[in-house]
Design a protein around this motif. Sequence first.
Motif, PDB file in Angstrom:
ATOM      1  N   ALA A  18       0.839  -1.197   0.000  1.00 17.68           N
ATOM      2  CA  ALA A  18       0.000   0.000   0.000  1.00 17.68           C
ATOM      3  C   ALA A  18       0.872   1.243   0.000  1.00 17.68           C
ATOM      4  N   VAL A  19       0.253   2.341  -0.443  1.00 14.28           N
ATOM      5  CA  VAL A  19       0.895   3.649  -0.380  1.00 14.28           C
ATOM      6  C   VAL A  19       0.073   4.559   0.527  1.00 14.28           C
ATOM      7  N   ASN A  20       0.665   5.707   0.868  1.00 13.73           N
ATOM      8  CA  ASN A  20      -0.018   6.775   1.600  1.00 13.73           C
ATOM      9  C   ASN A  20      -0.281   6.455   3.068  1.00 13.73           C
ATOM     10  N   PHE A  21       0.483   5.538   3.642  1.00 15.76           N
ATOM     11  CA  PHE A  21       0.474   5.339   5.091  1.00 15.76           C
ATOM     12  C   PHE A  21       1.555   6.233   5.683  1.00 15.76           C
ATOM     13  N   ARG A  22       1.229   6.926   6.753  1.00 18.72           N
ATOM     14  CA  ARG A  22       2.192   7.801   7.411  1.00 18.72           C
ATOM     15  C   ARG A  22       1.742   8.082   8.834  1.00 18.72           C
ATOM     16  N   GLY A  43      -3.859   5.931   7.340  1.00 15.36           N
ATOM     17  CA  GLY A  43      -3.637   5.044   6.207  1.00 15.36           C
ATOM     18  C   GLY A  43      -4.917   4.651   5.508  1.00 15.36           C
ATOM     19  N   GLY A  44      -4.815   3.563   4.737  1.00 17.91           N
ATOM     20  CA  GLY A  44      -5.940   3.044   3.964  1.00 17.91           C
ATOM     21  C   GLY A  44      -6.277   1.626   4.380  1.00 17.91           C
ATOM     22  N   ASN A  45      -6.868   0.858   3.438  1.00 15.16           N
ATOM     23  CA  ASN A  45      -7.293  -0.507   3.731  1.00 15.16           C
ATOM     24  C   ASN A  45      -6.163  -1.333   4.341  1.00 15.16           C
ATOM     25  N   LEU A  46      -6.428  -1.951   5.472  1.00 17.90           N
ATOM     26  CA  LEU A  46      -5.394  -2.744   6.140  1.00 17.90           C
ATOM     27  C   LEU A  46      -5.237  -4.129   5.533  1.00 17.90           C
ATOM     28  N   ASP A  47      -6.238  -4.595   4.788  1.00 16.14           N
ATOM     29  CA  ASP A  47      -6.105  -5.925   4.191  1.00 16.14           C
ATOM     30  C   ASP A  47      -5.083  -5.942   3.063  1.00 16.14           C
ATOM     31  N   ALA A  48      -4.592  -4.755   2.660  1.00 12.81           N
ATOM     32  CA  ALA A  48      -3.545  -4.681   1.639  1.00 12.81           C
ATOM     33  C   ALA A  48      -2.174  -5.029   2.217  1.00 12.81           C
ATOM     34  N   LEU A  49      -2.069  -5.028   3.533  1.00  8.99           N
ATOM     35  CA  LEU A  49      -0.770  -5.272   4.170  1.00  8.99           C
ATOM     36  C   LEU A  49      -0.633  -6.757   4.474  1.00  8.99           C
ATOM     37  N   GLN A  50      -0.320  -7.532   3.433  1.00 13.60           N
ATOM     38  CA  GLN A  50      -0.313  -8.987   3.535  1.00 13.60           C
ATOM     39  C   GLN A  50       1.079  -9.578   3.702  1.00 13.60           C
ATOM     40  N   SER A  51       2.093  -8.908   3.192  1.00 12.78           N
ATOM     41  CA  SER A  51       3.427  -9.508   3.184  1.00 12.78           C
ATOM     42  C   SER A  51       3.986  -9.591   4.602  1.00 12.78           C
ATOM     43  N   GLY A  73     -20.356  -1.290   3.819  1.00 12.20           N
ATOM     44  CA  GLY A  73     -20.158  -1.915   2.517  1.00 12.20           C
ATOM     45  C   GLY A  73     -18.693  -2.002   2.140  1.00 12.20           C
ATOM     46  N   GLU A  74     -17.947  -0.942   2.418  1.00 21.79           N
ATOM     47  CA  GLU A  74     -16.508  -0.957   2.140  1.00 21.79           C
ATOM     48  C   GLU A  74     -15.799  -1.972   3.024  1.00 21.79           C
ATOM     49  N   TYR A  75     -16.204  -2.024   4.291  1.00 19.98           N
ATOM     50  CA  TYR A  75     -15.605  -2.994   5.201  1.00 19.98           C
ATOM     51  C   TYR A  75     -15.878  -4.424   4.726  1.00 19.98           C
ATOM     52  N   ALA A  76     -17.095  -4.683   4.258  1.00 23.33           N
ATOM     53  CA  ALA A  76     -17.449  -6.031   3.828  1.00 23.33           C
ATOM     54  C   ALA A  76     -16.576  -6.493   2.667  1.00 23.33           C
ATOM     55  N   GLN A  77     -16.219  -5.579   1.782  1.00 21.60           N
ATOM     56  CA  GLN A  77     -15.393  -5.944   0.631  1.00 21.60           C
ATOM     57  C   GLN A  77     -13.919  -6.041   0.990  1.00 21.60           C
ATOM     58  N   HIS A  78     -13.491  -5.258   1.990  1.00 18.95           N
ATOM     59  CA  HIS A  78     -12.090  -5.264   2.408  1.00 18.95           C
ATOM     60  C   HIS A  78     -12.016  -5.191   3.927  1.00 18.95           C
ATOM     61  N   PRO A  79     -12.353  -6.285   4.619  1.00 19.79           N
ATOM     62  CA  PRO A  79     -12.383  -6.249   6.079  1.00 19.79           C
ATOM     63  C   PRO A  79     -10.990  -6.072   6.688  1.00 19.79           C
ATOM     64  N   ASP A  80     -10.934  -5.306   7.762  1.00 22.12           N
ATOM     65  CA  ASP A  80      -9.683  -5.163   8.494  1.00 22.12           C
ATOM     66  C   ASP A  80      -9.359  -6.481   9.198  1.00 22.12           C
ATOM     67  N   PRO A  81      -8.143  -6.988   9.028  1.00 24.21           N
ATOM     68  CA  PRO A  81      -7.766  -8.185   9.791  1.00 24.21           C
ATOM     69  C   PRO A  81      -7.605  -7.845  11.265  1.00 24.21           C
ATOM     70  N   ALA A  82      -7.863  -8.824  12.112  1.00 23.24           N
ATOM     71  CA  ALA A  82      -7.683  -8.619  13.555  1.00 23.24           C
ATOM     72  C   ALA A  82      -6.200  -8.403  13.852  1.00 23.24           C
ATOM     73  N   LEU A  83      -5.924  -7.468  14.730  1.00 19.88           N
ATOM     74  CA  LEU A  83      -4.548  -7.180  15.116  1.00 19.88           C
ATOM     75  C   LEU A  83      -4.456  -7.328  16.631  1.00 19.88           C
ATOM     76  N   PRO A  84      -3.679  -8.291  17.106  1.00 16.90           N
ATOM     77  CA  PRO A  84      -3.594  -8.523  18.559  1.00 16.90           C
ATOM     78  C   PRO A  84      -3.213  -7.252  19.318  1.00 16.90           C
ATOM     79  N   GLY A  85      -3.962  -6.989  20.377  1.00 18.94           N
ATOM     80  CA  GLY A  85      -3.671  -5.841  21.225  1.00 18.94           C
ATOM     81  C   GLY A  85      -4.359  -4.560  20.816  1.00 18.94           C
ATOM     82  N   ALA A  86      -4.975  -4.543  19.629  1.00 22.28           N
ATOM     83  CA  ALA A  86      -5.612  -3.322  19.128  1.00 22.28           C
ATOM     84  C   ALA A  86      -7.129  -3.452  19.198  1.00 22.28           C
ATOM     85  N   GLU A  87      -7.762  -2.454  19.804  1.00 28.24           N
ATOM     86  CA  GLU A  87      -9.222  -2.392  19.847  1.00 28.24           C
ATOM     87  C   GLU A  87      -9.718  -1.790  18.544  1.00 28.24           C
ATOM     88  N   TYR A  88     -10.659  -2.466  17.878  1.00 25.19           N
ATOM     89  CA  TYR A  88     -11.145  -2.021  16.574  1.00 25.19           C
ATOM     90  C   TYR A  88     -12.505  -1.340  16.704  1.00 25.19           C
TER      91      TYR A  88
END
Length: 269
Positions: A18-22, A43-51, A73-88
């Motif tokens: 992804a780009v534009n994270f800062r 940043g943007g969609n977190l599901d782009a951070l796969q590597s 609707g946007e979340y359904a197409q690109h759901p944020d993955p769970a991140l341990p320790g982070a409240e969503y």
Amino acid sequence: MSQLQRPAPGTEIALEGAVNFRELGGYPAADGRTVKYGLLYRGGNLDALQSPADQRTLQSWHLRSILDLRSVGEYAQHPDPALPGAEYCRVCAMRMADGTEMDFSSTGIERLAEEKAAFEKAAGHPVHDYDWFSVLYRQMPFGNPAYHTLFTLLEQRRAPLLFHCTCGKDRTGIAAMLILLALGVSRENALADYMLTNTYRRAIIEKHLQGKSPEERRLLLSVEGVDEAMGAGSIDEILQRFDSYEAYFAQEFGLDAQRLEALRNFYLE
């Protein structure tokens, strides 16, 4: 992170997916302090951070909170993955006239067209998409449940905090400007941070603008990048309604002088 290792304010975080994270660290405030590094990420969609490398970078932020500014609707197409320790938490930052979510997913396009048609009917004449969105942007800082949630998290010191939308540019960009203004950063620097999206998304923007007319380019720039007049219009509308940004934060978020100073004492150094 030592002073020598700290990047310039607004530096893009290198990611593979992804780009534009800062982050917002490093911007100078009016009182001589600067925004602390390592607390406020955008940043943007977190599901782009796969590597594996991107996952290591994401985990290195030690996030306590993630605020998703997208529609369901946007979340359904690109759901944020769970991140341990982070409240969503997810609260859409753009709303229809009736207060329901403005859905920019493929399933929400028809509803957006209906909303635009209703706006034109009320105006009594056709309205260019650019002008319609300009109006929407000027409304975003006011009565916005997503930004109220954002400032609640800030006051609760639920940092490190990541706030994001789909591309990390509009809903996220205005959220970042509001945070910076609340911390005493100048309008000039807040808007400059907003406009950095066009630097970090330049390749994407230019791909979509090739062969387009000037009128088409104006609209597409605001779709694939950000438009300075829209961004400025959003925060300048505040000063059309209030005597100062401080008066706005007091009225809109309950941040009186004492609470605003407490916020600054935590996020500035």
